[in-house]
Each structure stands twice: as structure tokens, then as C-alpha cells.
Design a protein around this motif. Structure first.
Motif, PDB file in Angstrom:
ATOM      1  N   THR A 258       0.839  -1.215   0.000  1.00  0.00           N
ATOM      2  CA  THR A 258       0.000   0.000   0.000  1.00  0.00           C
ATOM      3  C   THR A 258       0.872   1.262   0.000  1.00  0.00           C
ATOM      4  O   THR A 258       0.644   2.198   0.756  1.00  0.00           O
ATOM      5  CB  THR A 258      -0.998   0.034   1.177  1.00  0.00           C
ATOM      6  N   ASN A 259       1.881   1.244  -0.870  1.00  0.00           N
ATOM      7  CA  ASN A 259       2.762   2.398  -1.004  1.00  0.00           C
ATOM      8  C   ASN A 259       2.206   3.383  -2.022  1.00  0.00           C
ATOM      9  O   ASN A 259       1.794   4.475  -1.687  1.00  0.00           O
ATOM     10  CB  ASN A 259       4.163   1.938  -1.433  1.00  0.00           C
ATOM     11  N   GLY A 260       2.228   2.978  -3.314  1.00  0.00           N
ATOM     12  CA  GLY A 260       1.577   3.775  -4.329  1.00  0.00           C
ATOM     13  C   GLY A 260       2.473   4.572  -5.240  1.00  0.00           C
ATOM     14  O   GLY A 260       1.997   5.143  -6.208  1.00  0.00           O
ATOM     15  N   GLY A 261       3.775   4.669  -4.966  1.00  0.00           N
ATOM     16  CA  GLY A 261       4.641   5.470  -5.820  1.00  0.00           C
ATOM     17  C   GLY A 261       4.825   4.841  -7.185  1.00  0.00           C
ATOM     18  O   GLY A 261       5.309   3.726  -7.299  1.00  0.00           O
ATOM     19  N   GLY A 262       4.458   5.548  -8.232  1.00  0.00           N
ATOM     20  CA  GLY A 262       4.546   4.993  -9.570  1.00  0.00           C
ATOM     21  C   GLY A 262       5.924   5.159 -10.175  1.00  0.00           C
ATOM     22  O   GLY A 262       6.616   6.139  -9.935  1.00  0.00           O
ATOM     23  N   PHE A 263       6.337   4.174 -10.981  1.00  0.00           N
ATOM     24  CA  PHE A 263       7.581   4.292 -11.733  1.00  0.00           C
ATOM     25  C   PHE A 263       7.444   5.421 -12.751  1.00  0.00           C
ATOM     26  O   PHE A 263       8.391   6.134 -13.040  1.00  0.00           O
ATOM     27  CB  PHE A 263       7.875   2.970 -12.449  1.00  0.00           C
ATOM     28  N   PHE A 264       6.222   5.566 -13.280  1.00  0.00           N
ATOM     29  CA  PHE A 264       5.925   6.611 -14.260  1.00  0.00           C
ATOM     30  C   PHE A 264       5.012   7.658 -13.634  1.00  0.00           C
ATOM     31  O   PHE A 264       4.297   7.382 -12.675  1.00  0.00           O
ATOM     32  CB  PHE A 264       5.263   6.013 -15.498  1.00  0.00           C
ATOM     33  N   ASN A 265       5.002   8.839 -14.250  1.00  0.00           N
ATOM     34  CA  ASN A 265       4.196   9.928 -13.725  1.00  0.00           C
ATOM     35  C   ASN A 265       2.703   9.593 -13.744  1.00  0.00           C
ATOM     36  O   ASN A 265       1.950  10.009 -12.870  1.00  0.00           O
ATOM     37  CB  ASN A 265       4.463  11.203 -14.541  1.00  0.00           C
ATOM     38  N   ASN A 267       1.454   6.796 -13.167  1.00  0.00           N
ATOM     39  CA  ASN A 267       1.208   5.777 -12.146  1.00  0.00           C
ATOM     40  C   ASN A 267       0.535   4.547 -12.763  1.00  0.00           C
ATOM     41  O   ASN A 267       0.900   4.142 -13.859  1.00  0.00           O
ATOM     42  CB  ASN A 267       0.382   6.376 -11.006  1.00  0.00           C
ATOM     43  N   SER A 268      -0.440   3.968 -12.096  1.00  0.00           N
ATOM     44  CA  SER A 268      -1.056   2.731 -12.580  1.00  0.00           C
ATOM     45  C   SER A 268      -2.040   2.954 -13.718  1.00  0.00           C
ATOM     46  O   SER A 268      -2.723   2.020 -14.142  1.00  0.00           O
ATOM     47  CB  SER A 268      -1.754   1.999 -11.427  1.00  0.00           C
ATOM     48  N   ALA A 269      -2.124   4.188 -14.233  1.00  0.00           N
ATOM     49  CA  ALA A 269      -2.847   4.426 -15.475  1.00  0.00           C
ATOM     50  C   ALA A 269      -1.932   4.209 -16.682  1.00  0.00           C
ATOM     51  O   ALA A 269      -2.392   4.191 -17.814  1.00  0.00           O
ATOM     52  CB  ALA A 269      -3.411   5.843 -15.509  1.00  0.00           C
ATOM     53  N   HIS A 270      -0.626   4.046 -16.422  1.00  0.00           N
ATOM     54  CA  HIS A 270       0.346   3.857 -17.505  1.00  0.00           C
ATOM     55  C   HIS A 270       0.317   2.403 -17.979  1.00  0.00           C
ATOM     56  O   HIS A 270       0.322   1.482 -17.155  1.00  0.00           O
ATOM     57  CB  HIS A 270       1.751   4.217 -17.001  1.00  0.00           C
ATOM     58  N   PRO A 271       0.288   2.162 -19.285  1.00  0.00           N
ATOM     59  CA  PRO A 271       0.206   0.775 -19.779  1.00  0.00           C
ATOM     60  C   PRO A 271       1.422  -0.081 -19.455  1.00  0.00           C
ATOM     61  O   PRO A 271       1.338  -1.308 -19.520  1.00  0.00           O
ATOM     62  CB  PRO A 271       0.048   0.956 -21.300  1.00  0.00           C
ATOM     63  N   PHE A 272       2.566   0.534 -19.120  1.00  0.00           N
ATOM     64  CA  PHE A 272       3.719  -0.271 -18.712  1.00  0.00           C
ATOM     65  C   PHE A 272       3.637  -0.665 -17.235  1.00  0.00           C
ATOM     66  O   PHE A 272       4.391  -1.522 -16.775  1.00  0.00           O
ATOM     67  CB  PHE A 272       5.030   0.488 -18.957  1.00  0.00           C
ATOM     68  N   GLU A 273       2.768  -0.016 -16.461  1.00  0.00           N
ATOM     69  CA  GLU A 273       2.561  -0.384 -15.053  1.00  0.00           C
ATOM     70  C   GLU A 273       1.321  -1.249 -14.872  1.00  0.00           C
ATOM     71  O   GLU A 273       1.267  -2.078 -13.961  1.00  0.00           O
ATOM     72  CB  GLU A 273       2.436   0.875 -14.182  1.00  0.00           C
ATOM     73  N   ASN A 274       0.326  -1.022 -15.706  1.00  0.00           N
ATOM     74  CA  ASN A 274      -0.967  -1.689 -15.523  1.00  0.00           C
ATOM     75  C   ASN A 274      -1.596  -1.900 -16.900  1.00  0.00           C
ATOM     76  O   ASN A 274      -2.503  -1.180 -17.295  1.00  0.00           O
ATOM     77  CB  ASN A 274      -1.850  -0.807 -14.632  1.00  0.00           C
ATOM     78  N   PRO A 275      -1.116  -2.907 -17.650  1.00  0.00           N
ATOM     79  CA  PRO A 275      -1.473  -2.995 -19.061  1.00  0.00           C
ATOM     80  C   PRO A 275      -2.833  -3.599 -19.391  1.00  0.00           C
ATOM     81  O   PRO A 275      -3.398  -3.299 -20.432  1.00  0.00           O
ATOM     82  CB  PRO A 275      -0.353  -3.868 -19.650  1.00  0.00           C
ATOM     83  N   THR A 276      -3.379  -4.462 -18.542  1.00  0.00           N
ATOM     84  CA  THR A 276      -4.585  -5.203 -18.920  1.00  0.00           C
ATOM     85  C   THR A 276      -5.616  -5.186 -17.804  1.00  0.00           C
ATOM     86  O   THR A 276      -5.281  -4.913 -16.647  1.00  0.00           O
ATOM     87  CB  THR A 276      -4.240  -6.677 -19.230  1.00  0.00           C
ATOM     88  N   GLY A 372      -2.428   5.085  -2.726  1.00  0.00           N
ATOM     89  CA  GLY A 372      -2.126   6.256  -3.528  1.00  0.00           C
ATOM     90  C   GLY A 372      -1.813   5.972  -4.980  1.00  0.00           C
ATOM     91  O   GLY A 372      -1.641   6.896  -5.770  1.00  0.00           O
ATOM     92  N   ALA A 373      -1.702   4.683  -5.363  1.00  0.00           N
ATOM     93  CA  ALA A 373      -1.602   4.378  -6.787  1.00  0.00           C
ATOM     94  C   ALA A 373      -2.910   4.768  -7.449  1.00  0.00           C
ATOM     95  O   ALA A 373      -3.977   4.594  -6.872  1.00  0.00           O
ATOM     96  CB  ALA A 373      -1.337   2.885  -6.979  1.00  0.00           C
ATOM     97  N   VAL A 374      -2.842   5.305  -8.635  1.00  0.00           N
ATOM     98  CA  VAL A 374      -4.073   5.726  -9.318  1.00  0.00           C
ATOM     99  C   VAL A 374      -4.117   5.118 -10.708  1.00  0.00           C
ATOM    100  O   VAL A 374      -3.105   5.030 -11.391  1.00  0.00           O
ATOM    101  CB  VAL A 374      -4.196   7.259  -9.405  1.00  0.00           C
ATOM    102  N   ALA A 375      -5.307   4.686 -11.126  1.00  0.00           N
ATOM    103  CA  ALA A 375      -5.514   4.179 -12.481  1.00  0.00           C
ATOM    104  C   ALA A 375      -6.418   5.125 -13.259  1.00  0.00           C
ATOM    105  O   ALA A 375      -6.886   4.788 -14.337  1.00  0.00           O
ATOM    106  CB  ALA A 375      -6.123   2.780 -12.444  1.00  0.00           C
ATOM    107  N   SER A 376      -6.687   6.298 -12.690  1.00  0.00           N
ATOM    108  CA  SER A 376      -7.491   7.329 -13.346  1.00  0.00           C
ATOM    109  C   SER A 376      -7.134   8.662 -12.712  1.00  0.00           C
ATOM    110  O   SER A 376      -6.475   8.704 -11.670  1.00  0.00           O
ATOM    111  CB  SER A 376      -8.991   7.039 -13.180  1.00  0.00           C
ATOM    112  N   MET A 377      -7.582   9.744 -13.322  1.00  0.00           N
ATOM    113  CA  MET A 377      -7.286  11.069 -12.793  1.00  0.00           C
ATOM    114  C   MET A 377      -8.471  11.565 -11.963  1.00  0.00           C
ATOM    115  O   MET A 377      -9.530  11.889 -12.503  1.00  0.00           O
ATOM    116  CB  MET A 377      -7.002  12.039 -13.941  1.00  0.00           C
ATOM    117  N   HIS A 378      -8.307  11.572 -10.642  1.00  0.00           N
ATOM    118  CA  HIS A 378      -9.420  11.871  -9.738  1.00  0.00           C
ATOM    119  C   HIS A 378      -9.965  13.289  -9.921  1.00  0.00           C
ATOM    120  O   HIS A 378     -11.123  13.554  -9.632  1.00  0.00           O
ATOM    121  CB  HIS A 378      -8.979  11.656  -8.290  1.00  0.00           C
ATOM    122  N   SER A 379      -9.135  14.192 -10.409  1.00  0.00           N
ATOM    123  CA  SER A 379      -9.589  15.568 -10.632  1.00  0.00           C
ATOM    124  C   SER A 379     -10.642  15.652 -11.737  1.00  0.00           C
ATOM    125  O   SER A 379     -11.409  16.603 -11.799  1.00  0.00           O
ATOM    126  CB  SER A 379      -8.400  16.455 -11.001  1.00  0.00           C
TER     127      SER A 379
END
Length: 589
Positions: A258-265, A267-276, A372-379
Motif C-alpha cells: 500500500t505504497n503507491g509510488g509509480g515508476f511513471f508519472n 502511475n497505474s494508469a500507464h500501460p507499462f505499469e498496468n497494461p490489462t 495512492g496508486a491511481v488508475a485514473s485522474m481523480h480531478s
């Protein structure tokens, strides 16, 4: 519907076996991994000079934790500052500026993982692995040791010993986090999450893209024409640079811990972090599994598993309620967009490969826990849709919560609920066979209110100063939501962002770093002090006047206490942000 039912069913099936396994690990009993890991565990103790048989009182346990985390913050700060001279830096990134390095070090060591930088543009592979991924393990293990020490306070009688911090840290990392993270990394890599040390790839576009770019002078300022408009240059893009890196290994522990820091800006909306869609479900389960299973570990350690199931039931109820609310708000769409002729759900800021339900489920999972990982933009959510993840954080990250931190915060709420109910019936309150007195009540209040106080004070400072409001990209109530969300995320050690707020300024880096440190270590100090107080008490057997805390009435009462404390603390702030924005939207503004 099927996706949600499937995730909840798998989560509940994992609770008992994983909870039982963690119970055996912390009790020092043999597990199926002991034959492999016991030699490594012993070697770690010998190298570190730790006597694994020696237990600590609460003051020594807390001091060990704080000193260890202080060393971790300082070491990560140095890695970030001197990144340019360290290995595994194929892009030759320079070191972080001091205020950003402080903010990032505080962020990852406190299990917050708030990122005021773009990972693929500023962090080397060495920083991502030896700096950030390592601290994802250690910050998660720290939260787990705290809740285990707290539970021992309930389970033990007339003693001042809570276990050994170094042993608990080692076992949390070696027996629980590393094996699950290894399997998770392999699963994610099999689905397309990248894992390499390659330099970034330059790839030609199938079709070149033309656009107009503002002209800048030698100093980097935009050049204006005679009427004050930017001069534009036509630019043609023929290729793009695709970032690479060891992502799967970091993605696994960022979600599991439950950390959430993404390798990419992104985060988990990036296809290299969360592809399918499969990785999306897997990451949701990774986020929830340890916080959920710890409730069963709690029940086993205090000798009454119904206590654990009761806590889990409350968490699951609020989780599903929040999911339903987000889904309803976003499914209804935005009336202002509908007026433009675009009908249907509000897909703005959502990932189409996950769909609305997968997005809503991930949103609630990541803000209900301290992930804190996000797969969408909450704003981009509707005002009330965006208010739900904000509310989950403002409830103190108790809806499953972070690994360890969610459960110990929920238990602090339970102590307050018991204390208030005791006042109602005119007798000394008891919880799990321990009398709840003034000391426990004060420490519980510190645990649940310290982050909220930080949120309100720091948000007030930001709104009242130019340095705070100058970072807002959306003035008005949405800007209030941006600031409130940012400090709620940092003080509650969540790390997700509302977007639209330029957080990489000296003002937000320093104030945010302080918010993360206070929000993490003040509650930890209160919880461990409370554990010491509880452990020293004698056991009080239940009587006819004892409130049963493993039954439905108490579950309802505890849920109400959660919402009442949250409403009294934050409703005025919420009214100025998402509620006003919702009313404006309905009014056509």
C-alpha cells in the motif's frame, strides 16, 4: 457487477489463510517457508547484532523504530541528491533539488509515496530500485510491526514487553512481503509490465504529427507579439521516446505494501505499469489483501476471531458503499457535458481498457487504503465522485487502510466507541478484556485526530498565502478541493494526487514533507505508547455489563463513530470544495 463480486470473493477467500500465516510468522512458529528462510533470518540477526530472544518495552520499541526511520530518510535523501554520480543512470539524470529530495525521502519512508516529480523524467534506475523500491518494503514492514505491537498490548497481561522491533521488521519483510511481491512481479511481467535495464527507446511514428508550439527566447520565456499573444512555431514530430526500466518489481511492492509510488508519472494508469484488465484486478487485490488479512491475524492473537471478522465487516461495508457512490456519480455523467451533445457516463480521465467499474473499484481501493496508486485522474471525476476518495482519506485511511496503519487506526476508533458507550451506561468501558481509561482515550484521540488537524491547518495556510494559491490551476471550489486533497493525501500517508496542483515548489515540498512526517509518526508514537499501557493491565473478564464488541450492534455503532468524527472534522472544508462545485455544476456554471 461480476468483476466487483469476483474481487470481493477472492479477497475474502484470502483473508483466513493469509491471516493465519501471518499469525504464525509473528508468533515465531514454523511455516512452509521456514526451511528456506530461517537460515537467512538468523544470518540477518548475526550481522545486525540482534538478539532475537530479547523483547522490548514500548519506549525502546518506539525509539528503535524512530531511529531506524530517521536513518532511512537520511540515506534516501543522499541517494536523491547525488543521483548523478550513482550507477544505473542511462539517461544521466541530475540529482534532485534539496526541497524535492526532502519531500520525496519523507514521502517514501512514511509509506506515503507522494510524488512531486515525474519518475521517468527525473529518477534513475538506481534511485527507483535501491532508493524507492527498497523503502516500499521497509515502510510497509514498519506499519505491520506497529499494529502487531499494538495487538500484543491487548493480548498480553501485566507486562511491559511488546516484542522485538528488529525481529518484527525482519519477519514482515522476509516471510510476508518478499515472497508475495516476487510472485506478483512475475504475474505482472507475464501480462506486459516491463522489467529491464535498457536505455529509453526512440521509435518512429507511423504517422507524423504537426502542432504549433509557443516560441521562447534564450532565457526560456514565451515570445509575445504586438498584442500580447504568444508567437507560435509549427513543429513536426516524427518520433517519440519510450521510457524503459525495472518496473514490474517496483509495481508489485508498491501495491502490496500500500505504497503507491509509480515508476511513471501516470502511475497505474500507464500501460507499462498496468497494461490489462487482469493486472488491474491483480493490483486491486494486492492493495487490499494484507490489510484485510491482518484483521484475522488480530482475531487469532487476541483469542477471538469474531473480533477480527467484525472489523473486517465494517471495512468491507464502507468500501462497497464508497464504490457504489463513485460508480453512481460517474455513471450519471456530467450535465454540462450532456448539454454539448455527449451523453453517457463520465469517461473523462478514465482508462477505457478498464471500463467504469474497474476504474471505480481501483479508485476506492487505492484511497480507502493508504496506497495512492491511481488508475485514473481523480480531478476529472464529477465533484461528488471526486469527493468520495477524498472522504475515504479523511476518515483516517481506515477502510482497510495501509498495511498495519489501517487496522491500528480502526482499533483506536473502536476504543473511542467503547469509551463513549461506557459513558452512556455509566460504567468503566472495557475492550478485549482491558479497561479503557483516560490515558488510552487521550492516545486514541491523538491517533485519529493528528492527521486531520494537520490537514486543516496546512490547507488553511496554503489557501491564505500566495505561495499556496499560485500553484492552483483551477481557481474556485475545485482549487479548494485540489489543496484539501493534497494535504489529506500527504497527512494520511496516501500519496494520490487530485491533479491540477503544481506541488513541486519549495512551499509545498517543505509543508508537504512536514505533513507526511507528522501524519505518520505522531499516530505511531501514540499507538505504541497505548500498547505499552494496555499490556501492563490485568485481564478483566466480561460480565453482564460488558459491551459485546464482536456483534452487529457494536459494528453499527463503530461505523457511526467513524462517520460522525469525519463529518464534524471536515464537513465545512468539504462544503467549500466539492459540495459547492456540485451545486455550481447543477446550476450550469
Amino acid at each position: 457487477m461480476f468483476q466487483t463480486i469476483f474481487v470481493v470473493a477472492v479477497l475474502l477467500l484470502l483473508v483466513k489463510p493469509l491471516g493465519s500465516y501471518m499469525f504464525r510468522v509473528y508468533q515465531g512458529e514454523r511455516t512452509f517457508l521456514s526451511i528456506i528462510l530461517r537460515p537467512f533470518e538468523g544470518l540477518i540477526y548475526r550481522i545486525a547484532g540482534v538478539n532475537s530472544e530479547e523483547e522490548m518495552g514500548w519506549k525502546r520499541y518506539l525509539l528503535s523504530l524512530l531511529l531506524f526511520n530517521l536513518v532511512l530518510i537520511f540515506s534516501l535523501f543522499l541517494i536523491l541528491i547525488f543521483q548523478q554520480i550513482l550507477p544505473l543512470n542511462p539517461r544521466h539524470f541530475t540529482g534532485f533539488k534539496w526541497d524535492l529530495a526532502f519531500n520525496t525521502a519523507a514521502s517514501f519512508v512514511t509509506n506515503t509515496n507522494w510524488q512531486a516529480y515525474a519518475g521517468e523524467e527525473q529518477a534513475s534506475y538506481f534511485t527507483q530500485m535501491a532508493g524507492l523500491a527498497v523503502h516500499n518494503f521497509l515502510s510497509a514492514a514498519t506499519g505491520m510491526t506497529v499494529v502487531i505491537a499494538f495487538i500484543r498490548g491487548f493480548a498480553r497481561r501485566r507486562t511491559d514487553l511488546l516484542g522485538n522491533f528488529w525481529v518484527d521488521m525482519t519477519r514482515s519483510t522476509l516471510y510476508i512481503l518478499m515472497p508475495i511481491a516476487t510472485l506478483a512481479a512475475l504475474l505482472l511481467a507475464s501480462q506486459g509490465v516491463i522489467q529491464n535495464f535498457s536505455d529509453y527507446k526512440k521509435v518512429s511514428l507511423v504517422q507524423q504529427e504537426d502542432y504549433n508550439k509557443p516560441k521562447v527566447d534564450a532565457g526560456g520565456k514565451t515570445v509575445l507579439d504586438s498584442v500580447g499573444k504568444p508567437l507560435l512555431d509549427k513543429t513536426t514530430v516524427k518520433d517519440v521516446t519510450i521510457p524503459m526500466g525495472p518496473v514490474a518489481s517496483q509495481e508489485a511492492i508498491k501495491t502490496l505494501g500500500t505504497n503507491g509510488g509509480g515508476f511513471f508519472n501516470a502511475n497505474s494508469a500507464h500501460p507499462f505499469e498496468n497494461p490489462t484488465p487482469l493486472t488491474n484486478i491483480a493490483e486491486i487485490l494486492l492493495i487490499l489483501m494484507i490489510p484485510a488479512a491482518l484483521t484475522y491475524t488480530f482475531g487469532l492473537m487476541v483469542g477471538n476471531t469474531r473480533q477480527g471478522w467484525t472489523i473486517l465487516g465494517i471495512m468491507l461495508f464502507i468500501f462497497l458503499l464508497a464504490f457504489g457512490a463513485v460508480q453512481y456519480m460517474e455513471q450519471g455523467g456530467n450535465p454540462l457535458i450532456t448539454k454539448l451533445g455527449v451523453h453517457g457516463v463520465n469517461m473523462e480521465g478514465k482508462e477505457v481498457r478498464f471500463g467504469m467499474a474497474g476504474t471505480s473499484l481501483f479508485t476506492v481501493a487505492t484511497t480507502g487504503t493508504s496506497c495512492g496508486a491511481v488508475a485514473s485522474m481523480h480531478s476529472s471525476f464529477t465533484p461528488l465522485g471526486g469527493a468520495i476518495p477524498l472522504t475515504l482519506m479523511l476518515l483516517g485511511e481506515t477502510v482497510f487502510g495501509g498495511v498495519g496503519s489501517g487496522l491500528y487506526t480502526m482499533l483506536a476508533f473502536a476504543i473511542i466507541a467503547v469509551f463513549v458507550s461506557g459513558l452512556m451506561i455509566g460504567r468503566t468501558p472495557e475492550y478485549l478484556g482491558k479497561k479503557i481509561e483516560v490515558r488510552e482515550m487521550w492516545l486514541s484521540l491523538v491517533t485519529i485526530l493528528s492527521a486531520g488537524i494537520v490537514v486543516l491547518i496546512f490547507s488553511g495556510i496554503a489557501v491564505a498565502t500566495y505561495a499556496g494559491v499560485s500553484s492552483i490551476s483551477n481557481p474556485g471550489p475545485h482549487g479548494i478541493s485540489e489543496i484539501l486533497y493534497a494535504f489529506a493525501s500527504m497527512a494520511n500517508n496516501n500519496g494520490s494526487a487530485f491533479a491540477g496542483l503544481n506541488a513541486d515548489t519549495t512551499f509545498y515540498n517543505i509543508l508537504g514533507g512536514l505533513a507526511m512526517l507528522i501524519g505518520r509518526y505522531v499516530p505511531i508514537a501514540a499507538v505504541i505508547a497505548m500498547a505499552g499501557s494496555l499490556a501492563s493491565k490485568k485481564y478483566v473478564p466480561p460480565s453482564l455489563g460488558t459491551l459485546p464488541t464482536d456483534k452487529l450492534p457494536f459494528a453499527i455503532w463503530l461505523t457511526l463513530v467513524l462517520f460522525i468524527v469525519g463529518a464534524l472534522t471536515f464537513f465545512p472544508s468539504m462544503a467549500l470544495g466539492p459540495i459547492v462545485e456540485h451545486l455550481m455544476m447543477l446550476g450550469g456554471a
